[in-house]
Design an enzyme around this catalytic site. Structure first.
Site, PDB file in Angstrom:
ATOM      1  N   ASN A  20       0.868  -1.177   0.000  1.00 44.94           N
ATOM      2  CA  ASN A  20       0.000   0.000   0.000  1.00 44.94           C
ATOM      3  C   ASN A  20       0.904   1.227   0.000  1.00 44.94           C
ATOM      4  OD1 ASN A  20      -1.765   2.078   0.558  1.00 44.94           O
ATOM      5  ND2 ASN A  20      -2.244   1.400   2.657  1.00 44.94           N
ATOM      6  N   TRP A  21       0.994   1.883  -1.146  1.00 42.95           N
ATOM      7  CA  TRP A  21       1.942   3.006  -1.269  1.00 42.95           C
ATOM      8  C   TRP A  21       1.411   4.292  -0.660  1.00 42.95           C
ATOM      9  CZ3 TRP A  21       4.067   2.633  -7.012  1.00 42.95           C
ATOM     10  CH2 TRP A  21       4.664   1.372  -7.183  1.00 42.95           C
ATOM     11  N   LYS A  22       0.143   4.301  -0.274  1.00 39.49           N
ATOM     12  CA  LYS A  22      -0.468   5.499   0.320  1.00 39.49           C
ATOM     13  C   LYS A  22      -0.228   6.714  -0.591  1.00 39.49           C
ATOM     14  CE  LYS A  22      -0.045   3.288   4.750  1.00 39.49           C
ATOM     15  NZ  LYS A  22      -0.012   3.414   6.191  1.00 39.49           N
ATOM     16  N   HIS A 106      -9.494   1.232   4.831  1.00 35.59           N
ATOM     17  CA  HIS A 106      -8.230   1.441   5.532  1.00 35.59           C
ATOM     18  C   HIS A 106      -8.444   2.378   6.723  1.00 35.59           C
ATOM     19  CE1 HIS A 106      -4.126   2.633   6.415  1.00 35.59           C
ATOM     20  NE2 HIS A 106      -3.765   1.504   5.826  1.00 35.59           N
ATOM     21  N   GLU A 108      -6.788   4.755   7.818  1.00 35.60           N
ATOM     22  CA  GLU A 108      -6.572   6.179   7.527  1.00 35.60           C
ATOM     23  C   GLU A 108      -7.800   6.801   6.872  1.00 35.60           C
ATOM     24  OE1 GLU A 108      -2.843   5.619   5.494  1.00 35.60           O
ATOM     25  OE2 GLU A 108      -1.957   5.025   7.410  1.00 35.60           O
ATOM     26  N   GLU A 178      -5.441  -4.995  10.483  1.00 37.50           N
ATOM     27  CA  GLU A 178      -4.427  -3.962  10.687  1.00 37.50           C
ATOM     28  C   GLU A 178      -4.706  -3.222  11.995  1.00 37.50           C
ATOM     29  OE1 GLU A 178      -2.453  -2.812   6.728  1.00 37.50           O
ATOM     30  OE2 GLU A 178      -4.135  -1.479   7.033  1.00 37.50           O
ATOM     31  N   GLY A 184       2.487   2.171  10.835  1.00 33.76           N
ATOM     32  CA  GLY A 184       3.450   3.267  10.723  1.00 33.76           C
ATOM     33  C   GLY A 184       4.153   3.600  12.027  1.00 33.76           C
ATOM     34  N   SER A 224       3.370  -2.189  10.255  1.00 38.24           N
ATOM     35  CA  SER A 224       4.820  -2.286  10.471  1.00 38.24           C
ATOM     36  C   SER A 224       5.410  -3.638  10.085  1.00 38.24           C
ATOM     37  CB  SER A 224       5.166  -1.911  11.927  1.00 38.24           C
ATOM     38  OG  SER A 224       4.804  -0.567  12.182  1.00 38.24           O
ATOM     39  N   GLY A 245       2.843  -1.078   4.242  1.00 35.01           N
ATOM     40  CA  GLY A 245       2.904   0.339   3.905  1.00 35.01           C
ATOM     41  C   GLY A 245       4.340   0.764   3.654  1.00 35.01           C
ATOM     42  N   GLY A 246       4.955   1.363   4.657  1.00 37.56           N
ATOM     43  CA  GLY A 246       6.286   1.966   4.529  1.00 37.56           C
ATOM     44  C   GLY A 246       7.313   1.081   3.832  1.00 37.56           C
TER      45      GLY A 246
HETATM   46  P1  PGA Z   1       2.836   0.318   7.624  1.00 40.87           P
HETATM   47  O1  PGA Z   1       1.378   0.529   6.994  1.00 40.87           O
HETATM   48  O2  PGA Z   1       3.383  -0.962   7.025  1.00 40.87           O
HETATM   49  O3  PGA Z   1       3.624   1.520   7.194  1.00 40.87           O
HETATM   50  O4  PGA Z   1       2.664   0.216   9.094  1.00 40.87           O
HETATM   51  C1  PGA Z   1       0.508  -0.543   6.785  1.00 40.87           C
HETATM   52  C2  PGA Z   1      -0.800  -0.045   6.220  1.00 40.87           C
HETATM   53  O5  PGA Z   1      -1.250   1.037   6.624  1.00 40.87           O
HETATM   54  O6  PGA Z   1      -1.416  -0.711   5.367  1.00 40.87           O
END
Ligand code: PGA
Length: 262
Positions: A20-22, A106, A108, A178, A184, A224, A245-246
């Protein structure tokens, strides 16, 4: 009701490793990343690989990956074919640019854009109607976990987000657990915590759809995920993939994550 463990031997689940590149990466940066992924991951066939770039890079990325083993997902959609919805993107448009998957619900989106379960449910149904495969995200906050409410919170989310979705349609859905406190933050859930919640989600699916669907649904862990913890997470019996994500923003770390070994 607990689900039937004996099905474990006969139902195989798809392993899905998704990035997930956000809100990161221009078109040029996206292409550089997927070219590196494509080259290194070309031989991988025992797990599905999905990248979810921002809307602006979807078309270019899908073109670059065409015919290969890496699939493309969007990070959101609006649940209508077209219309006067300024700033939104429809499932039909996502198909048009080459998406097969879409991340929905998600945390967010729930937190910053006030998306509730009823709206997420509408989006999920729209995705399914158009043949997009949803990756439905659920998870509890730190406060809810500290109160010991993680199972009830996540079970309720799953139930509401899947409301009215048929047994046939739900086979296209992957669920991503999640925990919000792990996203994050560098604080990954332990493999045991993840597995426990994945089993709880499977029990909800069992109650809604029966054992075969509960056993057949891929449940990913997100929060994470890094090269250093993916192997132990993927070693858990109920962890069927990761939503990253990251660590999906750099070729080297995402390649290592996709190449997990248990
Ligand atoms: P993260 O994000 O790996 O940076 O914790 C995961 C996500 O939000 O899907």
């Amino acid at each position: 009701m607990t689900y039937d463990d004996s099905l474990e031997d006969i139902v195989t689940r798809r392993i899905i490793m998704a990035g997930n590149w956000k809100m990161y990466k221009t078109v040029g940066e996206s292409l550089a990343l997927v070219r590196a992924l494509k080259e290194s991951l070309a031989g991988v066939s025992d797990r599905e690989i999905v990248v979810c770039p921002p809307f602006t890079a979807l078309h270019a990325v899908a073109e670059a990956l065409r015919g290969g083993n890496i699939q493309v997902g969007a990070q959101n959609l609006y649940p209508a074919e077209e219309g006067a919805y300024t700033g939104e993107v429809s499932p039909r448009m996502l198909l048009d640019v080459g998406c097969q998957f879409v991340i929905l619900g998600h945390s967010e989106r729930r937190q910053y854009f006030q998306e509730g379960d009823a709206f997420i449910n509408e989006k999920l149904k729209a995705a399914l109607e158009y043949g997009l495969k949803p990756i439905l995200c659920v998870g509890e906050t730190l406060e809810q976990r500290e109160q010991g409410r993680q199972r009830s919170v996540v079970s309720a989310q799953v139930g509401r987000d899947l409301e009215g979705v048929s047994a046939e349609a739900v086979k296209q859905v992957a669920i991503a657990y999640e925990p919000i406190w792990a996203i994050g933050t560098g604080h990954t859930a332990t493999p045991q915590q993840a597995n426990e919640m994945h089993r709880a989600i499977r029990e909800v699916l069992n109650g809604l759809y029966g054992g075969e669907i509960a056993q057949g649904t891929s449940i990913l862990y997100g929060g994470s995920v890094k090269p250093g913890n993916v192997d132990e997470l993927m070693a858990e019996p109920d962890v069927d993939g990761t939503l990253v994500g990251g660590a999906s923003l750099e070729a080297e770390s995402f390649i290592r994550i996709v190449s997990f070994q248990t």
